[in-house]
Scaffold this motif. Structure first.
Motif, PDB file in Angstrom:
ATOM      1  N   VAL A  48     -24.210  15.371 -57.742  1.00 13.42           N
ATOM      2  CA  VAL A  48     -23.699  14.009 -57.909  1.00 13.42           C
ATOM      3  C   VAL A  48     -24.729  12.901 -57.706  1.00 13.42           C
ATOM      4  O   VAL A  48     -24.394  11.723 -57.860  1.00 13.42           O
ATOM      5  CB  VAL A  48     -22.505  13.763 -56.941  1.00 13.42           C
ATOM      6  CG1 VAL A  48     -21.251  14.473 -57.432  1.00 13.42           C
ATOM      7  CG2 VAL A  48     -22.850  14.191 -55.523  1.00 13.42           C
ATOM      8  N   THR A  49     -25.950  13.268 -57.360  1.00 14.36           N
ATOM      9  CA  THR A  49     -26.989  12.233 -57.226  1.00 14.36           C
ATOM     10  C   THR A  49     -28.281  12.720 -57.869  1.00 14.36           C
ATOM     11  O   THR A  49     -28.540  13.926 -57.949  1.00 14.36           O
ATOM     12  CB  THR A  49     -27.295  11.877 -55.751  1.00 14.36           C
ATOM     13  OG1 THR A  49     -27.834  13.027 -55.091  1.00 14.36           O
ATOM     14  CG2 THR A  49     -26.056  11.375 -55.021  1.00 14.36           C
ATOM     15  N   LEU A  50     -29.094  11.771 -58.283  1.00 15.77           N
ATOM     16  CA  LEU A  50     -30.389  12.129 -58.868  1.00 15.77           C
ATOM     17  C   LEU A  50     -31.283  12.784 -57.810  1.00 15.77           C
ATOM     18  O   LEU A  50     -32.073  13.674 -58.130  1.00 15.77           O
ATOM     19  CB  LEU A  50     -31.048  10.876 -59.466  1.00 15.77           C
ATOM     20  CG  LEU A  50     -32.332  11.095 -60.239  1.00 15.77           C
ATOM     21  CD1 LEU A  50     -32.198  12.183 -61.307  1.00 15.77           C
ATOM     22  CD2 LEU A  50     -32.808   9.785 -60.866  1.00 15.77           C
ATOM     23  N   LYS A  51     -31.133  12.368 -56.566  1.00 14.71           N
ATOM     24  CA  LYS A  51     -31.885  13.032 -55.485  1.00 14.71           C
ATOM     25  C   LYS A  51     -31.573  14.531 -55.456  1.00 14.71           C
ATOM     26  O   LYS A  51     -32.473  15.369 -55.375  1.00 14.71           O
ATOM     27  CB  LYS A  51     -31.540  12.405 -54.129  1.00 14.71           C
ATOM     28  CG  LYS A  51     -32.192  13.129 -52.957  1.00 14.71           C
ATOM     29  CD  LYS A  51     -31.877  12.471 -51.624  1.00 14.71           C
ATOM     30  CE  LYS A  51     -32.688  13.097 -50.503  1.00 14.71           C
ATOM     31  NZ  LYS A  51     -32.433  14.544 -50.323  1.00 14.71           N
ATOM     32  N   GLN A  52     -30.280  14.843 -55.555  1.00 16.50           N
ATOM     33  CA  GLN A  52     -29.866  16.245 -55.518  1.00 16.50           C
ATOM     34  C   GLN A  52     -30.447  17.008 -56.720  1.00 16.50           C
ATOM     35  O   GLN A  52     -30.963  18.129 -56.564  1.00 16.50           O
ATOM     36  CB  GLN A  52     -28.338  16.243 -55.572  1.00 16.50           C
ATOM     37  CG  GLN A  52     -27.652  17.357 -54.867  1.00 16.50           C
ATOM     38  CD  GLN A  52     -26.144  17.316 -55.129  1.00 16.50           C
ATOM     39  OE1 GLN A  52     -25.592  16.305 -55.584  1.00 16.50           O
ATOM     40  NE2 GLN A  52     -25.475  18.413 -54.849  1.00 16.50           N
ATOM     41  N   ALA A  53     -30.409  16.402 -57.898  1.00 17.68           N
ATOM     42  CA  ALA A  53     -30.975  17.043 -59.085  1.00 17.68           C
ATOM     43  C   ALA A  53     -32.484  17.214 -58.938  1.00 17.68           C
ATOM     44  O   ALA A  53     -33.044  18.270 -59.270  1.00 17.68           O
ATOM     45  CB  ALA A  53     -30.649  16.223 -60.336  1.00 17.68           C
ATOM     46  N   ASN A  54     -33.159  16.184 -58.403  1.00 13.49           N
ATOM     47  CA  ASN A  54     -34.602  16.294 -58.166  1.00 13.49           C
ATOM     48  C   ASN A  54     -34.909  17.410 -57.161  1.00 13.49           C
ATOM     49  O   ASN A  54     -35.874  18.159 -57.336  1.00 13.49           O
ATOM     50  CB  ASN A  54     -35.155  14.970 -57.635  1.00 13.49           C
ATOM     51  CG  ASN A  54     -35.519  13.987 -58.742  1.00 13.49           C
ATOM     52  OD1 ASN A  54     -35.896  14.383 -59.849  1.00 13.49           O
ATOM     53  ND2 ASN A  54     -35.416  12.696 -58.449  1.00 13.49           N
ATOM     54  N   ASP A  55     -34.093  17.505 -56.105  1.00 13.08           N
ATOM     55  CA  ASP A  55     -34.288  18.569 -55.108  1.00 13.08           C
ATOM     56  C   ASP A  55     -34.168  19.953 -55.764  1.00 13.08           C
ATOM     57  O   ASP A  55     -34.973  20.849 -55.502  1.00 13.08           O
ATOM     58  CB  ASP A  55     -33.243  18.458 -53.987  1.00 13.08           C
ATOM     59  CG  ASP A  55     -33.501  17.281 -53.045  1.00 13.08           C
ATOM     60  OD1 ASP A  55     -34.602  16.684 -53.108  1.00 13.08           O
ATOM     61  OD2 ASP A  55     -32.591  16.955 -52.248  1.00 13.08           O
ATOM     62  N   ILE A  56     -33.154  20.098 -56.626  1.00 16.35           N
ATOM     63  CA  ILE A  56     -32.945  21.381 -57.315  1.00 16.35           C
ATOM     64  C   ILE A  56     -34.160  21.714 -58.181  1.00 16.35           C
ATOM     65  O   ILE A  56     -34.691  22.823 -58.140  1.00 16.35           O
ATOM     66  CB  ILE A  56     -31.656  21.311 -58.182  1.00 16.35           C
ATOM     67  CG1 ILE A  56     -30.416  21.300 -57.280  1.00 16.35           C
ATOM     68  CG2 ILE A  56     -31.603  22.461 -59.181  1.00 16.35           C
ATOM     69  CD1 ILE A  56     -29.115  20.963 -58.013  1.00 16.35           C
ATOM     70  N   VAL A  57     -34.591  20.731 -58.954  1.00 14.44           N
ATOM     71  CA  VAL A  57     -35.708  20.946 -59.871  1.00 14.44           C
ATOM     72  C   VAL A  57     -36.998  21.251 -59.085  1.00 14.44           C
ATOM     73  O   VAL A  57     -37.780  22.123 -59.474  1.00 14.44           O
ATOM     74  CB  VAL A  57     -35.858  19.728 -60.807  1.00 14.44           C
ATOM     75  CG1 VAL A  57     -37.204  19.718 -61.518  1.00 14.44           C
ATOM     76  CG2 VAL A  57     -34.706  19.727 -61.817  1.00 14.44           C
ATOM     77  N   ASP A  58     -37.187  20.573 -57.965  1.00 12.97           N
ATOM     78  CA  ASP A  58     -38.369  20.860 -57.136  1.00 12.97           C
ATOM     79  C   ASP A  58     -38.350  22.306 -56.644  1.00 12.97           C
ATOM     80  O   ASP A  58     -39.380  22.976 -56.598  1.00 12.97           O
ATOM     81  CB  ASP A  58     -38.421  19.920 -55.929  1.00 12.97           C
ATOM     82  CG  ASP A  58     -38.968  18.543 -56.310  1.00 12.97           C
ATOM     83  OD1 ASP A  58     -39.371  18.367 -57.482  1.00 12.97           O
ATOM     84  OD2 ASP A  58     -38.989  17.644 -55.445  1.00 12.97           O
ATOM     85  N   GLN A  59     -37.158  22.776 -56.289  1.00 11.57           N
ATOM     86  CA  GLN A  59     -37.057  24.157 -55.817  1.00 11.57           C
ATOM     87  C   GLN A  59     -37.317  25.161 -56.931  1.00 11.57           C
ATOM     88  O   GLN A  59     -37.841  26.236 -56.691  1.00 11.57           O
ATOM     89  CB  GLN A  59     -35.647  24.418 -55.264  1.00 11.57           C
ATOM     90  CG  GLN A  59     -35.502  24.081 -53.796  1.00 11.57           C
ATOM     91  CD  GLN A  59     -34.172  24.627 -53.274  1.00 11.57           C
ATOM     92  OE1 GLN A  59     -33.168  23.923 -53.325  1.00 11.57           O
ATOM     93  NE2 GLN A  59     -34.161  25.875 -52.817  1.00 11.57           N
ATOM     94  N   LEU A  60     -36.905  24.835 -58.152  1.00  7.10           N
ATOM     95  CA  LEU A  60     -37.040  25.780 -59.263  1.00  7.10           C
ATOM     96  C   LEU A  60     -38.496  25.909 -59.726  1.00  7.10           C
ATOM     97  O   LEU A  60     -38.882  26.940 -60.278  1.00  7.10           O
ATOM     98  CB  LEU A  60     -36.138  25.377 -60.430  1.00  7.10           C
ATOM     99  CG  LEU A  60     -34.630  25.523 -60.159  1.00  7.10           C
ATOM    100  CD1 LEU A  60     -33.817  24.920 -61.296  1.00  7.10           C
ATOM    101  CD2 LEU A  60     -34.239  26.998 -59.965  1.00  7.10           C
ATOM    102  N   GLN A  61     -39.283  24.869 -59.507  1.00  5.13           N
ATOM    103  CA  GLN A  61     -40.733  24.926 -59.791  1.00  5.13           C
ATOM    104  C   GLN A  61     -41.092  25.535 -61.130  1.00  5.13           C
ATOM    105  O   GLN A  61     -41.838  26.513 -61.195  1.00  5.13           O
ATOM    106  CB  GLN A  61     -41.436  25.733 -58.695  1.00  5.13           C
ATOM    107  CG  GLN A  61     -41.453  25.025 -57.357  1.00  5.13           C
ATOM    108  CD  GLN A  61     -42.345  25.746 -56.375  1.00  5.13           C
ATOM    109  OE1 GLN A  61     -42.300  26.973 -56.296  1.00  5.13           O
ATOM    110  NE2 GLN A  61     -43.172  25.031 -55.639  1.00  5.13           N
TER     111      GLN A  61
END
Lengths: 258, 258
Positions: free
Chosen positions: A141-154
């Motif tokens: 629900v937030t861009l922070k959360q999406a950014n966190d996910i994408v950072d983890q997926l590397q």
């Protein structure tokens, strides 16, 4: 999706006639036949910006969660057949899981299908939805959360999709757009009119609402995004009255406001 | 507010008869006469948990913003007369300002009225509203934002109010509740049913929705909050059908789910 009352054929021919060179495709429009849809779109000289949607990972049983993974593999394949560089990921609701378990399920699902996306040359575009959809459509629900996910997926095959309707309210949005530099796979525009016509069908034409569209567009530009900008307006009145004027109005409002 | 169709007299007498010892008062219920309302509430042996609401700081002109400040001073005085320890602050929409200017106006307004609140012994309870109200009711939309504001104000008279309906979706909510330790001035409960009956009137009775009420209540408990818990359900069907059964149902659902 702005002209959901049109068939894919009508969208393609009307866009081609209006000088719109790129369209976003939704899966319910292709009747399971991505090759046929792709041939039709290509023969009209159009490009596909993205396929919507994959995701929807959470489910109450392991068996159902397994089916969701398989459906995402199908979606990745369809995106590749369509020449869509991006598969938009709408994470889905908790759907019988707790909110935190559902969020873990989304992460697990993305990790599982990421190698398929990499092999297919398709980017998974993780799109946060407005928090008013948390119960029904997206635990992200937030861009922070999406950014966190994408950072983890590397992986260069995992990026975020930014839709102004979903993120405009967020005090953190400018920082998170900058943080997404190099990882933005899409930018969607519409507007938030007051009062909102509805929850699921409440989006408006750019300029009819309060979203600071130009400010967000400049922020996405400044973060290095140079890809297509999708107009995505879920609005039953627009759908009912969709004629050729819709595309002209959309172009005009886009130029004025975005 | 759960029984908005009742007059204040009816709320007071029905609550007293149902063994509910504490009520939250809304300003439209007191007809500008806080002393009279206070006498009536006290004579029934009830306590007041909070007065709702102050805030609504942003406006297109400096003159109008000045009037909002004065109205907040009136609200602080009314809270003191009512014996309400807390004045709930709903920040208000951007109302002609840009979103970032409106947020600065909220901060300015709070700084200006804080000394009045301190002198009156009233806590300003900054309540973040759900982001779906960002355009119409509150530019403060996350508990992080409310915590940031309260940290800046640095006064025991500035705290946060946490309403489950507004914060349940937030991936950051547990951390922000813990961060609010010692600064929580109120906790409000209701539920989010699917599909949501509406945007402004969409709240449901506890147990009829998807909010993880017990989890949030335990987090607020763990953060040291021991004050009253307010049931705040904006729902036209509940208002229309409000009879004595409403308070019994509310008590039962509270015990079961909160």
């Amino acid at each position: 999706m702005t002209a959901d009352s049109w068939s894919l054929e009508e969208v393609v021919s009307n866009c081609a006639n209006s000088g719109i060179s790129t369209i976003a495709v939704w899966r319910h429009k292709i009747n399971g036949d991505a090759s046929k849809a792709s041939a039709m779109i290509q023969s009209a000289g159009l490009n596909v910006s993205s396929l919507c949607r994959g995701g929807w990972f959470s489910a109450p049983t392991a068996e159902e969660r397994r089916k969701r993974i398989e459906d995402n593999r199908v979606a990745i394949e369809q995106a590749a057949l369509l020449g869509a560089p991006v598969l938009v990921i709408v994470s889905g609701p908790a759907n019988g899981q707790s909110l935190s378990d559902a969020r873990a399920t989304v992460m697990d699902g993305l990790m599982e299908v990421l190698p398929d996306a990499e092999r297919a040359g398709v980017i998974l575009g993780v799109e946060p939805l407005h928090p008013m959809y948390a119960a029904e459509r997206s635990v992200v629900v937030t861009l922070k959360q999406a950014n966190d996910i994408v950072d983890q997926l590397q992986s260069p095959s995992a990026r975020v999709v930014i839709d102004v309707f979903h993120v405009w309210w967020d005090p953190d949005v400018m920082q998170q757009i900058e943080r997404a530099r190099g990882k933005i796979a899409g930018f969607h525009v519409s507007d938030w009119s007051v009062p909102l016509p509805g929850i699921l069908m409440g989006r408006s034409m750019m300029g009819d609402g309060v979203i600071e569209l130009r400010k967000l567009r400049l922020a996405v530009d400044a973060a290095g995004y140079t890809g297509p900008i999708e107009v995505e307006i879920f609005n039953e009145d627009i759908w009912k009255n969709a004629d050729n004027g819709l595309l002209e109005l959309t172009k005009q409002r886009f130029i004025e406001h975005v």
